[in-house]
Design a protein around this motif. Sequence first.
Motif, short mmCIF file in Angstrom:
data_model
loop_
_atom_site.label_atom_id
_atom_site.label_comp_id
_atom_site.label_asym_id
_atom_site.label_seq_id
_atom_site.Cartn_x
_atom_site.Cartn_y
_atom_site.Cartn_z
N SER A 63 0.83 -1.20 0.00
CA SER A 63 0.00 0.00 0.00
C SER A 63 0.86 1.25 0.00
O SER A 63 2.08 1.19 0.18
CB SER A 63 -0.92 0.00 1.23
N ALA A 78 -4.26 0.79 -1.83
CA ALA A 78 -3.46 -0.23 -2.50
C ALA A 78 -2.53 0.41 -3.52
O ALA A 78 -2.84 1.41 -4.16
CB ALA A 78 -4.37 -1.25 -3.18
N THR A 87 -11.97 -2.87 -8.66
CA THR A 87 -11.39 -2.47 -7.38
C THR A 87 -12.49 -2.13 -6.39
O THR A 87 -13.61 -1.79 -6.77
CB THR A 87 -10.44 -1.27 -7.54
N LYS A 127 -8.35 -1.32 -3.54
CA LYS A 127 -7.88 -2.70 -3.50
C LYS A 127 -8.51 -3.51 -4.62
O LYS A 127 -9.66 -3.27 -5.02
CB LYS A 127 -8.21 -3.34 -2.14
N ASP A 130 -1.97 -5.95 1.17
CA ASP A 130 -2.75 -4.72 1.09
C ASP A 130 -3.29 -4.43 -0.30
O ASP A 130 -4.13 -3.54 -0.46
CB ASP A 130 -1.89 -3.53 1.54
N ALA A 131 -2.82 -5.14 -1.31
CA ALA A 131 -3.31 -4.92 -2.67
C ALA A 131 -4.65 -5.63 -2.91
O ALA A 131 -5.34 -5.33 -3.88
CB ALA A 131 -2.28 -5.39 -3.69
#
Length: 440
Positions: free
Chosen positions: A127, A283, A294, A299, A319-320
């Motif tokens: 992130s 992200a 997303t 994210k 975190d993605a």
Amino acid sequence: MIDAYLCWFWCIEYRWKKKEITAIPKVVVVGAGFAGLRAVRHLADAKAEILLIDRHNYHTFIPLLYQVATGFIEPELIAYPLRKALRNFSNVDFLMAEVKQIDLESKTLITDGCSITYDYLVIATGSQANFLQVSGAPQHTFPLRTLENAVTLRNHIIYCFEQAVKQSGEDMAQKLTFIIVGGGPTGVEMAGALQELIHDCLIKDYPQLDLRQAKVILLQSGSSLLSTYPQSLSKYTLRQLRDRGVKVHFNNRVKAVSPTEVVLEDNTRIATSTIIWTAGVEANFPEPKEAVATASKNKIEVLTTLQLPKYPHVYVAGDAAYVEQNGKPLIGVAPEALQLGGAIAKNIKLQLRGKAPTAFNYFNKGRAAIIARNAGVIYLLGKIPLSGFLAWLLWLGIHVYYLPGLSNRVKLLGAWLKDYIWRDRSVQQVFTATNSPDKM
């Protein structure tokens, strides 16, 4: 005749072996954070070629960034060399590069130096700071997401004290006012550590300054600190910070920032030279050539198996990835990333054996935050709230356990003991001029 048969047999065997070698699947992992490194290590026994790509050649232990920023520890203690971490894995290689774009259809990565093809891809790029469209925030605040951020902030903090010695009145007060935006774990930990740095350590080094005038101000837009923790732990945290002299303000968002002040929504203006941004993250991943869905915090939406919809050979972690558990999104902490990385490795190995991936199920070990000396909070197993000295001690033990490298662990313990016994920090020098002029 025998020689001819032997030659023919050798050619057949060579072609078969060559075919077998070239048929070995290639797994590329982008990002060497908690999720990416865990995935690589768990894939090391798979019949595949593993390539780890990261823009740095070290793994950063993110939970201790604030301790670098406040002089507890040296940066090297939380930066573990990736080639050293991977040296015992014969099928793993590392490439220091930045991935610019992903072509999902052709299974190709475009980096800053070359193009790389893959059979399986793991996106674990973590992130970055989200400045929430606050005017001036990207230019004039100090985020705390990378090791470079932490070193820059540490240099700036010490620089402010050196400059305050030469000033007086409002100019000196501005240099000695430190504002932290965001009341989550990072903001709380930074506030407590900075207050201790000033009043336990720097007060001995700057006798010409009246450091009773130094201010650490924590700004929280909501009505409580540590909003994902039980209310009892939030109240304990607030009480501990205020007892130590940290000024905490609620229900007032930051509207704008400049090099010399913070402006709040009610038009309150606070003069300062240091604004530390911990208010939000989003992200951070390479731009895919094809559109991907997303969710919140930018994210990437994934299936329950952590695969990208329509692309079963692409996984997203850490975190993605937008991942829900019991109808609620994961919040983005290290234990989650570690489990995500391990689950992705397991699913890729299943696919390599021709089997179907399984759904990810997160086991909540709990969350922890340290407030200051002898004061911490832990929400153990997501059910049991703990606070005080025991929580503080458990926090220390957890972070020593997960920190890579035996030497780093020993040095970390030494730095903590030095601070605990003598109330003195390891790093108080300004080493490099990495601070931007507009942040002074």
